[in-house]
Design an enzyme around this catalytic site. Structure first.
Site, PDB file in Angstrom:
ATOM      1  N   SER A 166       0.822  -1.219   0.000  1.00 35.02           N
ATOM      2  CA  SER A 166       0.000   0.000   0.000  1.00 35.02           C
ATOM      3  C   SER A 166       0.855   1.267   0.000  1.00 35.02           C
ATOM      4  O   SER A 166       1.877   1.350   0.682  1.00 35.02           O
ATOM      5  CB  SER A 166      -0.903   0.011   1.235  1.00 35.02           C
ATOM      6  OG  SER A 166      -1.490   1.291   1.367  1.00 35.02           O
ATOM      7  N   LYS A 183     -13.224  -4.224   2.735  1.00 29.40           N
ATOM      8  CA  LYS A 183     -14.024  -3.008   2.540  1.00 29.40           C
ATOM      9  C   LYS A 183     -15.527  -3.228   2.743  1.00 29.40           C
ATOM     10  O   LYS A 183     -16.229  -2.305   3.136  1.00 29.40           O
ATOM     11  CB  LYS A 183     -13.796  -2.443   1.130  1.00 29.40           C
ATOM     12  CG  LYS A 183     -12.456  -1.751   0.979  1.00 29.40           C
ATOM     13  CD  LYS A 183     -12.348  -1.095  -0.388  1.00 29.40           C
ATOM     14  CE  LYS A 183     -10.982  -0.479  -0.562  1.00 29.40           C
ATOM     15  NZ  LYS A 183     -10.864   0.281  -1.805  1.00 29.40           N
ATOM     16  N   GLY A 205     -16.284  -5.810 -10.078  1.00 29.25           N
ATOM     17  CA  GLY A 205     -15.866  -6.155  -8.710  1.00 29.25           C
ATOM     18  C   GLY A 205     -16.134  -5.007  -7.754  1.00 29.25           C
ATOM     19  O   GLY A 205     -16.926  -4.096  -8.050  1.00 29.25           O
ATOM     20  N   ALA A 211     -14.271  -2.483  -6.821  1.00 32.06           N
ATOM     21  CA  ALA A 211     -13.904  -1.146  -7.291  1.00 32.06           C
ATOM     22  C   ALA A 211     -14.943  -0.617  -8.272  1.00 32.06           C
ATOM     23  O   ALA A 211     -15.355   0.545  -8.199  1.00 32.06           O
ATOM     24  CB  ALA A 211     -12.524  -1.195  -7.944  1.00 32.06           C
ATOM     25  N   THR A 269     -17.171 -12.151 -16.451  1.00 34.63           N
ATOM     26  CA  THR A 269     -18.279 -12.982 -15.992  1.00 34.63           C
ATOM     27  C   THR A 269     -19.552 -12.141 -16.120  1.00 34.63           C
ATOM     28  O   THR A 269     -19.765 -11.226 -15.323  1.00 34.63           O
ATOM     29  CB  THR A 269     -18.061 -13.404 -14.519  1.00 34.63           C
ATOM     30  OG1 THR A 269     -16.736 -13.904 -14.398  1.00 34.63           O
ATOM     31  CG2 THR A 269     -19.053 -14.451 -14.061  1.00 34.63           C
ATOM     32  N   LYS A 323     -22.029 -11.363 -13.194  1.00 40.28           N
ATOM     33  CA  LYS A 323     -21.642 -10.344 -12.192  1.00 40.28           C
ATOM     34  C   LYS A 323     -21.949  -8.940 -12.710  1.00 40.28           C
ATOM     35  O   LYS A 323     -22.340  -8.060 -11.940  1.00 40.28           O
ATOM     36  CB  LYS A 323     -20.163 -10.486 -11.830  1.00 40.28           C
ATOM     37  CG  LYS A 323     -19.927 -11.597 -10.815  1.00 40.28           C
ATOM     38  CD  LYS A 323     -18.478 -11.754 -10.443  1.00 40.28           C
ATOM     39  CE  LYS A 323     -17.943 -10.632  -9.580  1.00 40.28           C
ATOM     40  NZ  LYS A 323     -16.486 -10.779  -9.363  1.00 40.28           N
ATOM     41  N   GLY A 354      -4.981   6.383 -12.649  1.00 39.00           N
ATOM     42  CA  GLY A 354      -5.296   5.823 -11.331  1.00 39.00           C
ATOM     43  C   GLY A 354      -4.529   6.523 -10.218  1.00 39.00           C
ATOM     44  O   GLY A 354      -5.002   6.611  -9.087  1.00 39.00           O
TER      45      GLY A 354
HETATM   46  P1  ATR Z   1     -11.641  -5.187  -7.073  1.00 44.70           P
HETATM   47  O1  ATR Z   1     -12.014  -4.935  -5.648  1.00 44.70           O
HETATM   48  O2  ATR Z   1     -10.252  -4.697  -7.397  1.00 44.70           O
HETATM   49  O3  ATR Z   1     -12.659  -4.716  -8.037  1.00 44.70           O
HETATM   50  P2  ATR Z   1     -12.611  -7.859  -7.424  1.00 44.70           P
HETATM   51  O4  ATR Z   1     -13.819  -7.490  -6.651  1.00 44.70           O
HETATM   52  O5  ATR Z   1     -11.960  -9.173  -7.163  1.00 44.70           O
HETATM   53  O6  ATR Z   1     -11.476  -6.773  -7.194  1.00 44.70           O
HETATM   54  O7  ATR Z   1     -12.929  -7.713  -8.984  1.00 44.70           O
HETATM   55  C1  ATR Z   1     -11.994  -8.007  -9.964  1.00 44.70           C
HETATM   56  C2  ATR Z   1     -12.543  -7.626 -11.320  1.00 44.70           C
HETATM   57  O8  ATR Z   1     -11.518  -7.859 -12.283  1.00 44.70           O
HETATM   58  C3  ATR Z   1     -13.740  -8.450 -11.750  1.00 44.70           C
HETATM   59  O9  ATR Z   1     -14.578  -7.669 -12.550  1.00 44.70           O
HETATM   60  C4  ATR Z   1     -13.060  -9.552 -12.566  1.00 44.70           C
HETATM   61  O10 ATR Z   1     -13.876 -10.170 -13.515  1.00 44.70           O
HETATM   62  P3  ATR Z   1     -14.739 -11.487 -13.089  1.00 44.70           P
HETATM   63  O11 ATR Z   1     -15.958 -10.954 -12.413  1.00 44.70           O
HETATM   64  O12 ATR Z   1     -15.031 -12.140 -14.388  1.00 44.70           O
HETATM   65  O13 ATR Z   1     -13.860 -12.298 -12.209  1.00 44.70           O
HETATM   66  C5  ATR Z   1     -12.018  -8.756 -13.283  1.00 44.70           C
HETATM   67  N1  ATR Z   1     -10.954  -9.586 -13.815  1.00 44.70           N
HETATM   68  C6  ATR Z   1     -10.054 -10.300 -13.104  1.00 44.70           C
HETATM   69  N2  ATR Z   1      -9.241 -10.950 -13.942  1.00 44.70           N
HETATM   70  C7  ATR Z   1      -9.605 -10.637 -15.210  1.00 44.70           C
HETATM   71  C8  ATR Z   1      -9.129 -10.970 -16.520  1.00 44.70           C
HETATM   72  N3  ATR Z   1      -8.086 -11.788 -16.678  1.00 44.70           N
HETATM   73  N4  ATR Z   1      -9.756 -10.446 -17.585  1.00 44.70           N
HETATM   74  C9  ATR Z   1     -10.800  -9.619 -17.428  1.00 44.70           C
HETATM   75  N5  ATR Z   1     -11.312  -9.272 -16.228  1.00 44.70           N
HETATM   76  C10 ATR Z   1     -10.714  -9.768 -15.131  1.00 44.70           C
END
Ligand code: ATR
Length: 482
Positions: free
Chosen positions: A235, A284, A346, A348, A369, A372, A454
């Site tokens: 962090s 969170k 997700g 964020a 996905t 989601k 970011g």
């Molecule tokens: P955060 O708190 O950082 O948002 P998270 O809640 O784990 O972390 O969410 C991760 C996000 O990154 C999700 O939208 C995930 O997609 P899935 O819902 O399909 O898992 C996305 N993500 C992670 N790996 C990915 C990849 N290789 N390609 C595209 N999206 C990805």
């Protein structure tokens, strides 16, 4: 005192390390077991070459050192090295029965540190150990390996039980970082810092202890703040808040806390009388149910990244959404951003979609996905689609937000929007802050898009958090600590 551990193979290496850290340390520890054999005889003169007190240590393999000498020979070497005088302390392990080293040390006016090491865990009898170490040496040293918040609390409690015992208490590994920084709160006479950045997990550099955390300046009135997460050591929040506190002369410190659950962390936070803390992955959402007071954003987004102490309870706010909106506020206000494509669904993305919706921006969520994406879209009454269909939205949106963790180390080479062709008119915004230019942003830049970083989102959420913590604006022209 901040103590530099001198682990170089030659006297010259150690003198150089000391010179490099001279502004950060008050005392050093010469590790005789880490010197090459031809250098060992020179160690006796080491104290005359430096102008700070020196601890002499000859650590056995069983205690994490490199000394393989028979016990008698090891003690003789210690006595031989001490004989010219000048060392301030000698470190002798808990189980050493013979008192020859102690007698020699005391006759030379040195103090004896009696030490105990545990690389596996925190022993159940730690309080009585500290007591017995103190009764046999001038200073009791305990270096143990915490694995839980309860272990950390045990280490902080030692001082409550054994306040007047001169001691050094160290929690090793990542769990112990807070104990190294808050050593004065633990009643330790010193903390060990490393030379430079490339260090073992949990070891903090002497420079960070001195300049970032100001560990040696902490006193009874210092307010404790921090960040709780798992993982948490990457962090950047300590680099934002600590320099801010310093700049406005606010007596406070901001410390990373690894934790297994928000519930146990809150017990520690109460014990340390923490005034506030940041919350990061994966806590969170979970933290919300422990808060006595939450703001509208926390209620609606369902996640909280900022907690402050108010009388008798914890109050939660969410500065992530503000951090996200601030860099694009102007473009929303002047009508340049009316529609947005959000990649990811997700935690964020949730705060981002909520923030955009609050500003009347039309949102489409695409996610790997799809279910989601659908779920999040239903929650806020926006559109959703599968990431596979991302090209459908080419030329149709004003803002494209990359809200997944792809692009972040170790996924630097991944761009989840690889199939999306920017027209050049879009504003492209990536929530990943390291590296600043992700593959997603590089593709957008090539097409001529306006970029949003970011890094700015991180800074804005941090600044607002700082205001919640201190009641003051984040000071201008503060350099983020590097
Ligand atoms: P955060 O708190 O950082 O948002 P998270 O809640 O784990 O972390 O969410 C991760 C996000 O990154 C999700 O939208 C995930 O997609 P899935 O819902 O399909 O898992 C996305 N993500 C992670 N790996 C990915 C990849 N290789 N390609 C595209 N999206 C990805």
């Amino acid at each position: 005192m901040i103590c530099l551990t001198l682990s170089g193979p030659t006297i010259l290496d150690n003198l150089k390390a000391l010179a490099d850290n001279k502004d950060y340390v008050d005392i050093c520890e010469l590790r005789l077991d880490l010197l090459s054999s031809s250098e060992v005889p020179k160690a006796a003169d080491f104290p005359s070459m430096v102008d700070i007190p020196v601890i002499l240590t000859l650590r056995r393999v069983s205690d994490g050192g490199k000394c393989t000498l028979q016990e008698k020979a090891r003690r003789s070497l210690l006595i031989e090295t001490m004989k010219n005088g000048g060392f301030s302390y000698v470190d002798i392990e808990d189980d050493v029965k013979k008192s020859d080293v102690e007698e020699a040390a005391h006759s030379l006016g040195m103090k004896v540190i009696r030490s105990y090491h545990d690389f596996e865990g925190v022993p159940a009898d730690i309080f009585s150990r500290v007591h017995s170490l103190a009764s046999r040496g001038d200073v009791a040293k305990i270096a143990v390996t915490p694995h839980s918040t309860a272990d950390i609390m045990t280490l902080f409690r030692i001082n409550e039980e054994l306040k007047d015992v001169p001691k050094i208490i160290i929690g090793m590994g990542e769990w112990g970082v807070a104990t190294r920084i808050l050593y004065k709160k633990m009643g330790s006479i010193l903390t060990f810092g490393s030379n430079g950045k490339a260090v073992a997990p949990g070891m903090v550099s002497a420079r960070e202890l001195k300049l970032l955390y100001r560990a040696d300046q902490l006193n009874d009135n210092t307010g404790i703040y921090g960040i709780v997460g798992n993982p948490v050591m990457h962090s950047l929040s300590p680099q934002i808040h600590n320099p801010g506190f310093h700049k406005i002369h606010y007596n406070a410190v901001y410390v990373p806390f690894l934790s297994e659950s928000i519930r146990s962390f809150l017990t520690l936070a109460e014990m340390l009388r923490m005034r506030g803390f940041s919350v990061t992955v994966p806590f969170k959402v979970d933290v919300v149910k422990y808060l006595g007071n939450i703001t509208r954003e926390v209620k609606q987004i369902g996640s909280c990244n900022t907690v402050v102490r108010v009388p008798n309870m914890w109050k939660g706010t969410n500065t992530d959404y503000y951090g996200f909106i601030h860099p694009i506020e102007k473009e929303i206000d002047d009508g340049r951003i009316k529609s947005a494509l959000v990649i990811g669904a997700g935690g964020a993305a949730k705060a981002i979609v909520w923030a955009l919706k609050m500003r009347n921006v039309k949102v489409m969520i695409v996610n790997r996905t799809k279910s989601k994406a659908d779920e999040l879209a239903r929650l806020y009454g926006v559109g959703s689609d599968s990431l596979d269909n991302i090209s459908r939205y080419e030329g149709k949106v004003d803002l494209v937000v990359q809200a997944t963790n792809m692009g972040l180390h170790p996924y630097e080479d991944v761009n989840p929007a690889e199939n999306f062709h920017f027209s050049g008119k879009e504003i492209a915004y990536d929530i990943v802050y390291q590296p600043k230019y992700t593959k997603f942003l590089l593709a957008a830049e090539e097409a001529g898009c306006t970029l949003k970083f970011g890094w700015d989102m991180l800074m804005e959420q941090g600044k607002l958090q700082f205001e919640s913590f201190t009641g003051y604006h984040y000071p201008k022209d503060v350099e983020i600590w590097k």
